[in-house]
Design an enzyme around this catalytic site. Structure first.
Site, PDB file in Angstrom:
ATOM      1  N   VAL A  36       0.847  -1.197   0.000  1.00  0.00           N
ATOM      2  CA  VAL A  36       0.000   0.000   0.000  1.00  0.00           C
ATOM      3  C   VAL A  36       0.883   1.248   0.000  1.00  0.00           C
ATOM      4  CG1 VAL A  36      -1.985  -1.064   1.135  1.00  0.00           C
ATOM      5  CG2 VAL A  36      -0.168  -0.067   2.525  1.00  0.00           C
ATOM      6  N   CYS A  37       0.290   2.350  -0.389  1.00  0.00           N
ATOM      7  CA  CYS A  37       0.975   3.639  -0.408  1.00  0.00           C
ATOM      8  C   CYS A  37       1.422   3.996   1.010  1.00  0.00           C
ATOM      9  CB  CYS A  37       0.023   4.713  -0.940  1.00  0.00           C
ATOM     10  SG  CYS A  37       0.718   6.359  -0.938  1.00  0.00           S
ATOM     11  N   PRO A  38       2.617   4.485   1.303  1.00  0.00           N
ATOM     12  CA  PRO A  38       3.643   4.857   0.318  1.00  0.00           C
ATOM     13  C   PRO A  38       4.700   3.771   0.082  1.00  0.00           C
ATOM     14  CG  PRO A  38       4.304   5.710   2.429  1.00  0.00           C
ATOM     15  CD  PRO A  38       3.071   4.861   2.663  1.00  0.00           C
TER      16      PRO A  38
END
Lengths: 81, 269
Positions: A15-17
């Protein structure tokens, strides 16, 4: 598009980041001009990862949608990034 | 040695920074910082260094945790009262970040031991988190003599100051303040009081300087004294000249070994 990659990573489980972090760290260990192929998810990763890579001085060669809804990104390592 | 997946996540906000990256984070993980004094300044400095992933942290303090320390020395908890400060600090670091190796020195720095402590792990950077002039001159002289960069700082009441010494680049603490004031001429923060947050502001600036030095980025406070007044909320950056006649870092130094100065009577309990 027919591009020959030097390295490949799959960041669809991240998932981001961390998606960008993993891509950035992989590129750091590659040589200037080498090409990294990245499999990434639609949405935030497909939008943000290529943009962040460009900001870092890398060259985004291609971003294309796969049949399964994921994306494939080809990025060339920028000089001394 | 590549970053593990856990490290990639833990330090992701560092790695994203262009000036840090995975390589910079690895520099931080391999670095060694000595923090002298686990008190008002040393507590926040140490905690931020530990969180940042400074792989080896040395803690020096002879004292035990006192109830009156807890108003500002945030590395210690209520249950730590009576415990050696270095032990309490080590426990906090271990709980914060398993990447960090801690070395504790449960002793007072003196002319006899300071160079050995600095050389023990060949520390890259020293943080002066002490609360008295004899210790500050001792640390300055030892760092000049052993050629170690260090961050000086002091806090009292609503004021604080900090400067950074790097060997061969700019003045040392003694270039600016030639010798300690006479004992009891200047109150310590035990007598004068200090707003608890002062250590947080100034100690965190010291940790910032250590990280910048390790990463080799930005401009350090070499040749400058940064002062902070919390009441007027004013920072001032004062340019400091190098003193060619400095007794320790000048052209003809006379201080060739660290010196023990007489402590303020209040400091000797």
């Amino acid at each position: 598009m027919n591009i020959k990659e030097d390295e490949f990573i799959d960041i669809t489980d991240l998932v981001c980041p961390i998606t960008f972090v993993k891509t950035k760290i992989t590129l750091e260990d590659m040589e200037d001009g080498q090409i990294l192929k990245v499999r990434l998810n639609d949405g935030e990763p497909a939008q943000n990862v290529p943009r962040s890579l460009k900001e870092e001085g890398h060259k985004v060669l291609d971003l294309s949608k796969n049949d399964d809804g994921t994306y494939t990104l080809f990025v060339e390592k920028g000089e001394s990034v | 040695m590549a970053l593990t997946d856990k490290q990639m996540e833990r330090y992701s906000r560092h790695v994203i920074l262009k000036q840090v990256g995975g390589k910079g984070q690895q520099k931080i993980l391999k670095s060694k910082v000595l923090v002298i004094g686990t008190g008002g300044l040393g507590a926040p400095a140490t905690m931020y260094l530990a969180a940042a992933g400074v792989g080896n942290i040395g803690l020096v303090d002879f004292d035990t945790v006192d109830l009156s320390n807890l108003q500002r020395q945030i590395i210690h908890q209520t249950a730590d009262v009576g415990k050696a400060k270095v032990k309490s600090g080590e426990e906090t670091i271990n709980a914060m970040n398993p990447d960090i190796k801690v070395t504790t020195y449960n002793e007072k720095v003196t002319a006899a031991n300071i160079c050995d402590i600095i050389k023990d792990k060949d520390y890259d950077f020293v943080i002066d988190g002490t609360d008295n002039f004899p210790a500050k001159f001792l640390i300055n002289d030892a760092c000049v003599i052993t050629k170690k960069p260090f961050s000086h700082a002091g806090i009292i009441r609503f004021e604080g100051q900090t400067m950074t010494y790097v060997p061969g680049k700019g003045p040392c603490y003694r270039c600016v303040f030639k010798e300690p004031p006479p004992p009891d001429a200047v109150p310590t923060c035990r007598q004068a009081g200090v707003l608890g947050v002062m250590g947080g502001v100034i100690g965190t600036l010291q940790a910032t300087e250590a990280l910048k030095y390790i990463l080799g980025i930005g401009e350090l406070l070499t040749g400058y004294l940064l002062t902070y007044n919390a009441l007027t909320m004013t920072f001032r950056k004062v340019k400091l000249p190098k003193n060619k006649k400095c007794a320790v870092c000048g052209e003809n130094p006379i201080v060739l070994n660290p010196v023990d100065y007489e402590a303020n009577a209040c400091d000797m309990r």
